[in-house]
Design a protein around this motif. Sequence first.
Motif, PDB file in Angstrom:
ATOM      1  N   GLY B  56      -1.182  18.441  -7.599  1.00 39.23           N
ATOM      2  CA  GLY B  56       0.400  18.067  -7.081  1.00 39.23           C
ATOM      3  C   GLY B  56       0.618  17.831  -5.918  1.00 39.23           C
ATOM      4  N   SER B  57      -0.960  17.787  -5.081  1.00 43.20           N
ATOM      5  CA  SER B  57      -0.580  17.083  -3.594  1.00 43.20           C
ATOM      6  C   SER B  57      -0.868  15.791  -3.661  1.00 43.20           C
ATOM      7  CB  SER B  57      -1.555  17.974  -2.727  1.00 43.20           C
ATOM      8  OG  SER B  57      -1.659  17.586  -1.251  1.00 43.20           O
ATOM      9  N   ALA B  58      -0.067  14.987  -2.483  1.00 45.73           N
ATOM     10  CA  ALA B  58      -0.403  13.576  -2.623  1.00 45.73           C
ATOM     11  C   ALA B  58      -1.217  13.258  -1.658  1.00 45.73           C
ATOM     12  CB  ALA B  58       1.049  12.941  -2.394  1.00 45.73           C
ATOM     13  N   PHE B  59      -1.713  14.031  -0.585  1.00 46.28           N
ATOM     14  CA  PHE B  59      -2.296  13.913   0.581  1.00 46.28           C
ATOM     15  C   PHE B  59      -1.891  12.511   1.199  1.00 46.28           C
ATOM     16  CE2 PHE B  59      -5.285  16.430  -1.860  1.00 46.28           C
ATOM     17  CZ  PHE B  59      -5.732  17.290  -0.657  1.00 46.28           C
ATOM     18  N   ALA B  60      -0.763  12.381   1.366  1.00 42.68           N
ATOM     19  CA  ALA B  60      -0.121  11.307   1.951  1.00 42.68           C
ATOM     20  C   ALA B  60       1.568  11.887   2.679  1.00 42.68           C
ATOM     21  CB  ALA B  60       0.524  10.191   1.016  1.00 42.68           C
ATOM     22  N   LEU B  61       1.511  11.229   3.945  1.00 44.15           N
ATOM     23  CA  LEU B  61       2.661  11.664   4.773  1.00 44.15           C
ATOM     24  C   LEU B  61       3.468  10.181   4.925  1.00 44.15           C
ATOM     25  CD1 LEU B  61       1.648  14.096   5.267  1.00 44.15           C
ATOM     26  CD2 LEU B  61       0.995  13.354   7.568  1.00 44.15           C
ATOM     27  N   TYR B  94      -5.336  12.309   5.356  1.00 45.99           N
ATOM     28  CA  TYR B  94      -4.102  11.812   4.868  1.00 45.99           C
ATOM     29  C   TYR B  94      -3.906  10.390   4.886  1.00 45.99           C
ATOM     30  CZ  TYR B  94      -2.397  16.642   3.652  1.00 45.99           C
ATOM     31  OH  TYR B  94      -1.978  18.011   2.911  1.00 45.99           O
ATOM     32  N   SER B  95      -3.058   9.660   3.824  1.00 43.56           N
ATOM     33  CA  SER B  95      -2.667   8.426   4.338  1.00 43.56           C
ATOM     34  C   SER B  95      -1.422   8.499   4.787  1.00 43.56           C
ATOM     35  CB  SER B  95      -2.697   7.779   3.175  1.00 43.56           C
ATOM     36  OG  SER B  95      -1.815   7.854   2.120  1.00 43.56           O
ATOM     37  N   LEU B  96      -0.846   7.168   5.334  1.00 45.16           N
ATOM     38  CA  LEU B  96       0.343   7.438   5.891  1.00 45.16           C
ATOM     39  C   LEU B  96       1.219   6.060   5.251  1.00 45.16           C
ATOM     40  CD1 LEU B  96       2.650   8.229   8.332  1.00 45.16           C
ATOM     41  CD2 LEU B  96       1.458   6.342   9.764  1.00 45.16           C
ATOM     42  N   SER B  97       2.414   6.386   4.620  1.00 44.37           N
ATOM     43  CA  SER B  97       3.177   5.422   4.167  1.00 44.37           C
ATOM     44  C   SER B  97       4.185   5.127   4.824  1.00 44.37           C
ATOM     45  CB  SER B  97       3.665   6.018   2.655  1.00 44.37           C
ATOM     46  OG  SER B  97       4.211   5.134   1.800  1.00 44.37           O
ATOM     47  N   ARG B 118       5.217  11.121  -4.106  1.00 46.54           N
ATOM     48  CA  ARG B 118       4.368  10.380  -3.618  1.00 46.54           C
ATOM     49  C   ARG B 118       3.917  10.699  -2.231  1.00 46.54           C
ATOM     50  NH1 ARG B 118       3.403   4.215  -4.977  1.00 46.54           N
ATOM     51  NH2 ARG B 118       5.388   3.804  -4.344  1.00 46.54           N
ATOM     52  N   ILE B 119       4.774  11.489  -1.564  1.00 48.02           N
ATOM     53  CA  ILE B 119       4.300  12.120  -0.256  1.00 48.02           C
ATOM     54  C   ILE B 119       4.468  13.678  -0.048  1.00 48.02           C
ATOM     55  CG2 ILE B 119       4.851   9.688   1.087  1.00 48.02           C
ATOM     56  CD1 ILE B 119       7.538  10.901   1.649  1.00 48.02           C
ATOM     57  N   ASP B 120       3.814  14.012   0.738  1.00 46.73           N
ATOM     58  CA  ASP B 120       4.067  15.368   1.011  1.00 46.73           C
ATOM     59  C   ASP B 120       4.827  15.844   2.176  1.00 46.73           C
ATOM     60  OD1 ASP B 120       1.930  15.803  -1.176  1.00 46.73           O
ATOM     61  OD2 ASP B 120       0.294  15.588   0.361  1.00 46.73           O
ATOM     62  N   GLY B 121       5.029  15.061   2.868  1.00 45.22           N
ATOM     63  CA  GLY B 121       6.142  15.271   4.112  1.00 45.22           C
ATOM     64  C   GLY B 121       6.262  14.209   4.748  1.00 45.22           C
TER      65      GLY B 121
END
Lengths: 338, 338
Positions: B56-61, B94-97, B118-121
């Motif tokens: 459930g975590s996207a590992f993306a900010l 984390y990737s950065l979107s 798609r993003i966690d934060g």
Amino acid sequence: VTITDIARLAKVSPGTVSRVVNEQDGVGAGTRERILRLIAEHGYQASFFAQNLATGSAFALGIVFPILASELVIHPVFPELLGAVGDAAGEAGYSLSLLSVPAGTRDDRVLSEVSRGRIDGVLLPDVRRGDRLLDALVDRDFPAVVVGHRDERVAWVDSDHDEAVFELTLQLLDAGHQRIALVNGPDELSACTLRRNGYTRALESRGIECEPELQANGPFSAESGFKALSPMLQLAHRPSAVVAGSDLIAAGCIEAIRARQLRIPEDVALTGFDDQPLANHLNPSLTTVRVPISDMGRTAVQMLLQLVAGEALRPRTLVLPSEIVVRDSSGTGERVIF
Amino acid sequence: VTITDIARLAKVSPGTVSRVVNEQDGVGAGTRERILRLIAEHGYQASFFAQNLATGSAFALGIVFPILASELVIHPVFPELLGAVGDAAGEAGYSLSLLSVPAGTRDDRVLSEVSRGRIDGVLLPDVRRGDRLLDALVDRDFPAVVVGHRDERVAWVDSDHDEAVFELTLQLLDAGHQRIALVNGPDELSACTLRRNGYTRALESRGIECEPELQANGPFSAESGFKALSPMLQLAHRPSAVVAGSDLIAAGCIEAIRARQLRIPEDVALTGFDDQPLANHLNPSLTTVRVPISDMGRTAVQMLLQLVAGEALRPRTLVLPSEIVVRDSSGTGERVIF
DNA sequence: CTGAAAGCGCTTACAG
DNA sequence: CTGAAAGCGCTTACAG
């Protein structure tokens, strides 16, 4: 709210809902309508991860953001490029992942995102000759589009650096200059090679010899411009005009010219490249080149999306025209403040 | 190469491999070693999507990139901010979107990425008072950190705009100026309110009254600075110093001062804000404020990651010190070229 | 310490 | 036109 919820509410199977969501036919008009209403009502949106896992597509593009953490040097075109690329990707339903890392780990980071399937394609706005990352990407045949650099192995979008500098140099020649210096950016960039070509071609077209002592290469910084131009100004027969490889380099040239108590453009004419926001507010205002960054970014995304879709790309390379902005520093036109 | 492949090769179950990959204990030393070797050998990396779907975590900010497509106005701090944020996110895995869209559809885009998981934060470097997107995010209690703006409802990182301008104004007062104008940025930014406070506080500390006719607000552009300052210079009792809200505004002020045939800093002293790359190469070189953008970006990521992890954030807000860079335009110090 | 199994939320042949 | 089922590649209680 998941696809199963909608399916239950519509009294159909998840497969049917999926078909509606993905606009596939083979669903009765009544059923489709019912499902559509339910989707709107509950604000259902497919989970990206589930979709990705099922389809193998990430619906994400990556862009390798060229920050040299150690130097904090960032080319001024990137904000505009990022904006354009982000917009274009977003409109196509793709997200844009910023792949920025300290130089050195850069390749690993990008390659890892690629092999873990997090991005479908990558935009490369900071490639130089001998770039290892590009080699690796080419090896894997991974969808990639280079921006602002030309390499025959991949698709690219670039502006007409050679034409722009050719034109700029010609203007200086027409204004009567005979000794024109070139303070260029790094030589590993095809853009800088092209600019040099434009410069050389212009001089040759007037039968003027290109003198090595009037040419220099260095990073895109004011300091580099200052250091490169200063000795040239002390030559017995110093240049009366300077074509700089960027606005920042030109800013350094201004300092160098001032340090010799020379006037711009009367004693030494000067041109820049990029048209940064402050270029118009240097003293004198800088004649420079405006590169169609937004267009390049949008086009690059279109091309990349085609590659991602597995379509043949034709043409595989594209050159967009840039525009010369004549201001005071070149002594070749009139000034406009805003 | 998937987790199942590795499991088969190691003659264990996928679950065991998963435990090794995620550094959980409860795996025999021998088995662990064998699996680790296999992983290295085959270059196995877990698929993000599968991981995401399972956890459930996207590992993306996400970062909302403030481009106003219509105006192409981009605040000069963003490249540096993006670099720092990208680095920090990458280091944390984390990737950065980049969530950039034409103003107007902005909220939908971001909210959609959020609700589709798609993003966690999200990092918000372009919030103004009355921002709808922030309202929506606050409503959902979605992890968010604002950069460069202060809003009591959320976590934020900012620099000490008030102190910086207080100090700057004090320097001008110390140099003997009595009528000091403030050509500020947009009033919906808490940063600009803070700057005004610093200005006001400095004047009051010397018992000087703040005159409305010497204060103006407008966008961060040279044109805005020009338009705001020009009428002030025609006042019977014109300002002898100007505190500008940004370097670009200051550039416009330079034009306005020049247009009146006045000298800088002799007739009118001037300060900017941001320390853009070319600020040092304006004529005269611009006294300005350097904001710790990189630090702010890194710190914001740390904070956001804590929120994403569900940890309590203390402190929830942070003010980082900025630095005054004295150059020629203020007439309050010595010049350094590079 | 390790395995079998269910589940995350979709998509997609395959039947009917 | 629609459904049942398998599968995408992981993780995680639950047994043993």
